[in-house]
Design an enzyme around this catalytic site. Structure first.
Site, mmCIF file in Angstrom:
data_model
loop_
_atom_site.group_PDB
_atom_site.id
_atom_site.type_symbol
_atom_site.label_atom_id
_atom_site.label_comp_id
_atom_site.label_asym_id
_atom_site.label_seq_id
_atom_site.Cartn_x
_atom_site.Cartn_y
_atom_site.Cartn_z
ATOM 1 N N SER A 145 -128.989 -46.195 10.842
ATOM 2 C CA SER A 145 -130.017 -45.231 11.236
ATOM 3 C C SER A 145 -129.423 -43.841 11.104
ATOM 4 O O SER A 145 -129.032 -43.455 10.011
ATOM 5 C CB SER A 145 -130.541 -45.528 12.645
ATOM 6 O OG SER A 145 -129.521 -45.419 13.612
ATOM 7 N N THR B 178 -119.478 -37.251 2.855
ATOM 8 C CA THR B 178 -119.899 -38.050 1.704
ATOM 9 C C THR B 178 -120.395 -37.112 0.606
ATOM 10 O O THR B 178 -120.566 -35.906 0.836
ATOM 11 C CB THR B 178 -121.057 -39.002 2.084
ATOM 12 O OG1 THR B 178 -122.210 -38.215 2.389
ATOM 13 C CG2 THR B 178 -120.683 -39.898 3.249
#
Length: 145
Positions: A38, A85
């Site tokens: 999530s 990322t």
């Protein structure tokens, strides 16, 4: 319908309904595990990301419900905080480094997350037969900061 509305529907369709469809279609053996990712906004909403927070919270509620419905298949959720990322690659190196440094200074962990931090939580949930309907927050302490 405006393009802004389209984006909102696509976010709900992808993250929430996509997870629901995967859970329905997956052939998970008895005692197997399904873990959704999530997001931190489910725990600590933002004024500028209300919809994303609501979608993440709905995904976590879905996982708890599916943990009951699909039992003995285990269903859990991992909401990550800020993770370093390629998502952030559109920022210049200086802007990204400044953002990461600022976030790290505000977090109790004093660093931003790495992909392996999230992977470790997923592996924990996948390999712990007593974990179901759980949410393992991987946010460097962001929810308490």
């Amino acid at each position: 319908m405006s393009s802004r509305c389209d984006v909102r529907f696509k976010a709900m369709d992808s993250k929430f309904w996509g997870a629901y469809r995967v859970a329905r279609a997956a052939k998970i053996p008895e005692g197997g595990s399904l873990t959704f990712v999530s997001g931190f906004l489910a725990v600590r909403p933002s004024r500028t990301s209300v919809l994303q927070g609501a979608i993440n919270a709905a995904l976590e509620a879905l996982a708890r419900g599916l943990a009951l419905e699909l039992s003995p298949v285990r269903v859990n959720t991992v909401p990550p905080g800020l993770i370093a990322t390629p998502l952030w690659s559109k920022l210049s190196d200086d802007a990204r480094d400044a953002m990461f440094e600022g976030a790290a200074n505000r977090l109790p962990a004093k660093r931003v997350g790495q992909p392996e931090d999230v992977a470790n939580a997923i592996v924990y949930l996948a390999t712990t037969p007593y974990a179901t309907g759980s949410t393992v927050l991987v946010d460097g302490g962001g929810a308490i900061a």
